[in-house]
Design an enzyme around this catalytic site. Structure first.
Site, PDB file in Angstrom:
ATOM      1  N   ASN A 111       0.859  -1.188   0.000  1.00  0.00           N
ATOM      2  CA  ASN A 111       0.000   0.000   0.000  1.00  0.00           C
ATOM      3  C   ASN A 111       0.891   1.233   0.000  1.00  0.00           C
ATOM      4  OD1 ASN A 111      -2.432   1.534   0.216  1.00  0.00           O
ATOM      5  ND2 ASN A 111      -2.018   1.834   2.394  1.00  0.00           N
ATOM      6  N   HIS A 113       0.812   5.244   1.366  1.00  0.00           N
ATOM      7  CA  HIS A 113       0.062   6.115   2.266  1.00  0.00           C
ATOM      8  C   HIS A 113       0.702   7.505   2.248  1.00  0.00           C
ATOM      9  CE1 HIS A 113      -2.542   7.199   5.550  1.00  0.00           C
ATOM     10  NE2 HIS A 113      -1.505   7.765   6.146  1.00  0.00           N
ATOM     11  N   SER A 140       4.774   6.989   2.200  1.00  0.00           N
ATOM     12  CA  SER A 140       5.394   5.716   2.601  1.00  0.00           C
ATOM     13  C   SER A 140       4.775   4.563   1.817  1.00  0.00           C
ATOM     14  CB  SER A 140       5.131   5.434   4.085  1.00  0.00           C
ATOM     15  OG  SER A 140       5.462   6.535   4.894  1.00  0.00           O
ATOM     16  N   ASP A 149      -2.804   1.047   7.979  1.00  0.00           N
ATOM     17  CA  ASP A 149      -1.623   1.883   7.717  1.00  0.00           C
ATOM     18  C   ASP A 149      -0.477   1.570   8.680  1.00  0.00           C
ATOM     19  OD1 ASP A 149      -3.085   3.186   5.715  1.00  0.00           O
ATOM     20  OD2 ASP A 149      -3.835   4.684   7.117  1.00  0.00           O
TER      21      ASP A 149
END
Ligand code: GRF
Length: 214
Positions: A111, A113, A140, A149
Protein backbone atom coordinates in the site's frame (compact mmCIF):
# COMPACT_ATOMS: atom_id res chain seq x y z
CA UNK A 1 16.93 -16.21 -19.85
CA UNK A 2 14.70 -13.73 -17.99
CA UNK A 3 12.44 -14.74 -15.10
CA UNK A 4 8.73 -14.79 -15.71
CA UNK A 5 7.10 -11.37 -15.25
CA UNK A 6 5.48 -10.89 -11.86
CA UNK A 7 1.66 -10.87 -12.26
CA UNK A 8 0.14 -7.90 -10.43
CA UNK A 9 -3.44 -6.95 -9.59
CA UNK A 10 -3.99 -3.29 -8.71
CA UNK A 11 -6.91 -2.13 -6.55
CA UNK A 12 -8.12 1.47 -6.87
CA UNK A 13 -11.03 3.69 -5.94
CA UNK A 14 -10.19 6.94 -7.68
CA UNK A 15 -7.88 8.88 -9.92
CA UNK A 16 -5.27 6.17 -10.31
CA UNK A 17 -2.27 8.44 -10.75
CA UNK A 18 -0.14 5.91 -8.85
CA UNK A 19 -1.48 3.20 -11.14
CA UNK A 20 -0.44 5.35 -14.11
CA UNK A 21 3.04 5.80 -12.66
CA UNK A 22 3.33 2.03 -12.34
CA UNK A 23 2.04 1.40 -15.88
CA UNK A 24 4.59 3.91 -17.21
CA UNK A 25 7.44 2.50 -15.12
CA UNK A 26 6.75 -1.07 -16.27
CA UNK A 27 6.84 0.20 -19.87
CA UNK A 28 9.93 2.33 -19.62
CA UNK A 29 12.27 1.10 -16.88
CA UNK A 30 11.53 -1.81 -17.40
CA UNK A 31 10.14 -3.65 -14.38
CA UNK A 32 9.78 -7.42 -14.78
CA UNK A 33 6.08 -7.33 -13.96
CA UNK A 34 2.75 -7.30 -15.72
CA UNK A 35 -0.45 -5.68 -14.48
CA UNK A 36 -3.07 -8.37 -15.21
CA UNK A 37 -6.08 -6.52 -13.85
CA UNK A 38 -7.21 -3.29 -12.25
CA UNK A 39 -10.18 -3.56 -9.91
CA UNK A 40 -12.18 -0.62 -8.58
CA UNK A 41 -14.99 -0.41 -6.06
CA UNK A 42 -16.07 2.84 -7.73
CA UNK A 43 -17.68 2.58 -11.13
CA UNK A 44 -16.42 5.86 -12.52
CA UNK A 45 -12.92 5.81 -11.13
CA UNK A 46 -10.61 7.59 -13.57
CA UNK A 47 -8.06 4.85 -12.94
CA UNK A 48 -10.29 2.39 -14.83
CA UNK A 49 -10.00 4.56 -17.96
CA UNK A 50 -6.25 4.72 -17.52
CA UNK A 51 -6.09 0.91 -17.32
CA UNK A 52 -8.32 0.43 -20.36
CA UNK A 53 -6.13 2.79 -22.38
CA UNK A 54 -3.18 0.62 -21.43
CA UNK A 55 -5.03 -2.53 -22.56
CA UNK A 56 -5.38 -3.94 -19.03
CA UNK A 57 -8.45 -5.95 -17.86
CA UNK A 58 -10.68 -3.84 -15.64
CA UNK A 59 -13.41 -4.73 -13.16
CA UNK A 60 -15.85 -2.71 -11.13
CA UNK A 61 -17.02 -4.50 -8.01
CA UNK A 62 -19.69 -2.64 -6.08
CA UNK A 63 -19.22 -2.99 -2.32
CA UNK A 64 -22.73 -1.64 -1.66
CA UNK A 65 -24.23 -4.79 -3.18
CA UNK A 66 -22.77 -7.09 -0.53
CA UNK A 67 -24.35 -7.79 2.84
CA UNK A 68 -21.22 -6.97 4.78
CA UNK A 69 -17.50 -6.37 4.58
CA UNK A 70 -16.68 -10.08 4.86
CA UNK A 71 -18.89 -11.00 1.92
CA UNK A 72 -17.46 -8.23 -0.24
CA UNK A 73 -13.90 -9.21 0.61
CA UNK A 74 -14.66 -12.84 -0.28
CA UNK A 75 -15.95 -11.83 -3.70
CA UNK A 76 -12.98 -9.51 -4.20
CA UNK A 77 -10.55 -12.28 -3.24
CA UNK A 78 -12.14 -14.65 -5.74
CA UNK A 79 -11.84 -12.11 -8.51
CA UNK A 80 -8.24 -11.26 -7.62
CA UNK A 81 -7.23 -14.91 -7.33
CA UNK A 82 -8.64 -15.72 -10.77
CA UNK A 83 -5.57 -13.81 -12.04
CA UNK A 84 -3.15 -15.76 -9.81
CA UNK A 85 -1.19 -12.63 -8.92
CA UNK A 86 2.15 -12.65 -7.18
CA UNK A 87 1.58 -9.13 -5.88
CA UNK A 88 -1.44 -7.03 -4.94
CA UNK A 89 -0.92 -3.28 -5.20
CA UNK A 90 -3.31 -1.02 -3.30
CA UNK A 91 -3.25 2.34 -5.04
CA UNK A 92 -5.80 4.61 -3.43
CA UNK A 93 -8.18 1.75 -2.61
CA UNK A 94 -10.49 3.34 -0.06
CA UNK A 95 -11.71 0.27 1.79
CA UNK A 96 -10.87 -1.16 5.17
CA UNK A 97 -9.92 -4.80 4.63
CA UNK A 98 -10.93 -7.78 6.77
CA UNK A 99 -8.26 -9.75 8.60
CA UNK A 100 -9.05 -12.72 6.42
CA UNK A 101 -8.31 -10.71 3.27
CA UNK A 102 -5.09 -9.27 4.70
CA UNK A 103 -3.89 -12.67 5.93
CA UNK A 104 -4.62 -14.27 2.58
CA UNK A 105 -2.21 -11.85 0.86
CA UNK A 106 0.31 -11.65 3.68
CA UNK A 107 3.73 -10.69 2.33
CA UNK A 108 2.44 -9.98 -1.16
CA UNK A 109 0.29 -6.88 -0.74
CA UNK A 110 1.64 -3.33 -0.77
CA UNK A 111 0.00 0.00 0.00
CA UNK A 112 1.04 3.61 -0.39
CA UNK A 113 0.06 6.12 2.27
CA UNK A 114 0.44 9.90 2.07
CA UNK A 115 2.42 10.48 5.26
CA UNK A 116 5.70 9.61 6.89
CA UNK A 117 4.40 6.55 8.74
CA UNK A 118 3.96 5.86 11.60
CA UNK A 119 2.86 9.52 11.73
CA UNK A 120 -0.54 10.47 10.40
CA UNK A 121 -2.22 7.14 9.78
CA UNK A 122 -5.76 7.39 8.43
CA UNK A 123 -7.46 10.06 6.34
CA UNK A 124 -6.91 13.77 5.61
CA UNK A 125 -3.20 13.59 6.24
CA UNK A 126 -2.32 16.80 4.38
CA UNK A 127 -4.80 18.92 6.34
CA UNK A 128 -3.67 17.40 9.64
CA UNK A 129 0.00 18.05 8.83
CA UNK A 130 -0.84 21.70 8.08
CA UNK A 131 -2.95 22.02 11.25
CA UNK A 132 0.03 20.78 13.28
CA UNK A 133 2.37 23.25 11.53
CA UNK A 134 4.78 20.51 10.55
CA UNK A 135 7.70 21.47 8.33
CA UNK A 136 8.16 18.04 6.73
CA UNK A 137 5.69 15.60 5.24
CA UNK A 138 5.87 12.74 2.78
CA UNK A 139 4.71 9.33 1.65
CA UNK A 140 5.39 5.72 2.60
CA UNK A 141 5.13 2.35 0.84
CA UNK A 142 4.48 -0.52 3.20
CA UNK A 143 3.48 -4.15 3.35
CA UNK A 144 -0.16 -4.42 4.40
CA UNK A 145 -0.78 -5.85 7.85
CA UNK A 146 -3.87 -6.16 10.03
CA UNK A 147 -3.30 -2.73 11.52
CA UNK A 148 -4.62 0.05 9.28
CA UNK A 149 -1.62 1.88 7.72
CA UNK A 150 0.49 0.02 10.26
CA UNK A 151 2.41 -2.57 8.21
CA UNK A 152 6.21 -2.60 7.96
CA UNK A 153 7.44 0.33 5.87
CA UNK A 154 9.75 -0.29 2.90
CA UNK A 155 10.50 3.17 1.55
CA UNK A 156 9.60 6.76 2.34
CA UNK A 157 10.10 10.09 0.61
CA UNK A 158 9.95 13.47 2.32
CA UNK A 159 8.86 16.87 1.08
CA UNK A 160 9.06 20.29 2.71
CA UNK A 161 5.88 21.95 3.96
CA UNK A 162 5.64 25.66 3.15
CA UNK A 163 3.76 28.24 5.22
CA UNK A 164 1.52 29.13 2.28
CA UNK A 165 0.66 25.50 1.46
CA UNK A 166 -2.93 24.38 1.13
CA UNK A 167 -3.92 20.71 1.43
CA UNK A 168 -4.02 20.67 -2.37
CA UNK A 169 -0.55 22.11 -3.01
CA UNK A 170 0.90 19.83 -0.37
CA UNK A 171 -0.91 16.79 -1.77
CA UNK A 172 0.48 17.53 -5.23
CA UNK A 173 4.04 17.75 -3.88
CA UNK A 174 3.61 14.46 -2.00
CA UNK A 175 1.99 12.75 -4.99
CA UNK A 176 5.02 13.53 -7.15
CA UNK A 177 7.13 11.55 -4.67
CA UNK A 178 4.57 8.74 -4.49
CA UNK A 179 4.95 8.27 -8.23
CA UNK A 180 8.67 7.69 -7.73
CA UNK A 181 8.73 5.44 -4.68
CA UNK A 182 5.83 3.12 -5.50
CA UNK A 183 7.27 1.83 -8.80
CA UNK A 184 10.63 1.53 -7.05
CA UNK A 185 9.20 -0.71 -4.32
CA UNK A 186 7.35 -2.80 -6.90
CA UNK A 187 10.58 -3.23 -8.87
CA UNK A 188 12.38 -4.43 -5.73
CA UNK A 189 9.57 -6.91 -5.10
CA UNK A 190 9.62 -8.11 -8.74
CA UNK A 191 13.39 -8.56 -8.52
CA UNK A 192 12.95 -10.56 -5.28
CA UNK A 193 14.97 -7.95 -3.42
CA UNK A 194 12.36 -7.33 -0.69
CA UNK A 195 10.50 -9.83 1.44
CA UNK A 196 8.33 -9.68 4.53
CA UNK A 197 9.44 -12.04 7.28
CA UNK A 198 7.22 -11.84 10.34
CA UNK A 199 6.84 -8.12 10.88
CA UNK A 200 10.17 -7.21 9.30
CA UNK A 201 11.11 -6.13 5.82
CA UNK A 202 14.24 -7.71 4.38
CA UNK A 203 16.08 -5.90 1.61
CA UNK A 204 18.76 -7.88 -0.22
CA UNK A 205 18.66 -10.47 2.55
CA UNK A 206 19.24 -8.06 5.44
CA UNK A 207 16.58 -6.76 7.84
CA UNK A 208 15.65 -3.12 7.30
CA UNK A 209 16.07 -1.37 10.62
CA UNK A 210 14.56 1.78 9.10
CA UNK A 211 12.66 2.38 5.89
CA UNK A 212 14.78 3.34 2.91
CA UNK A 213 14.45 7.10 2.64
CA UNK A 214 14.58 9.19 -0.49
C1 GRF B 1 -2.61 8.72 -2.83
O1 GRF B 1 -2.38 9.90 -2.15
C2 GRF B 1 -2.22 7.53 -1.98
O2 GRF B 1 -1.15 7.81 -1.15
C3 GRF B 1 -3.47 7.30 -1.18
O3 GRF B 1 -4.53 7.57 -2.05
C4 GRF B 1 -4.10 8.48 -3.06
C5 GRF B 1 -4.36 7.82 -4.38
O4 GRF B 1 -4.13 8.67 -5.45
N1 GRF B 1 -3.48 5.96 -0.66
P1 GRF B 1 -4.20 8.10 -6.93
O5 GRF B 1 -5.58 7.47 -7.09
O6 GRF B 1 -3.10 7.11 -7.12
O7 GRF B 1 -4.06 9.32 -7.81
Amino acid sequence: MTDKALPIVVLISGSGSNLQALIDAIDTQPINAEICAVISNREHALGLDRAQKAGIDTHFIDHTRYADRAEFDQALMQLIDSYQPGLIVLAGFMRILTDEFVNHYNGRMLNIHPSLLPDYKGLNTHQRVLDDEQTTHGASVHFVSNELDGGPVIIQASVPVYTDDTPETLAARVLEKEHQIYPMAVKWFADNRIQLQGQKVFLDGAPLEQPVSM
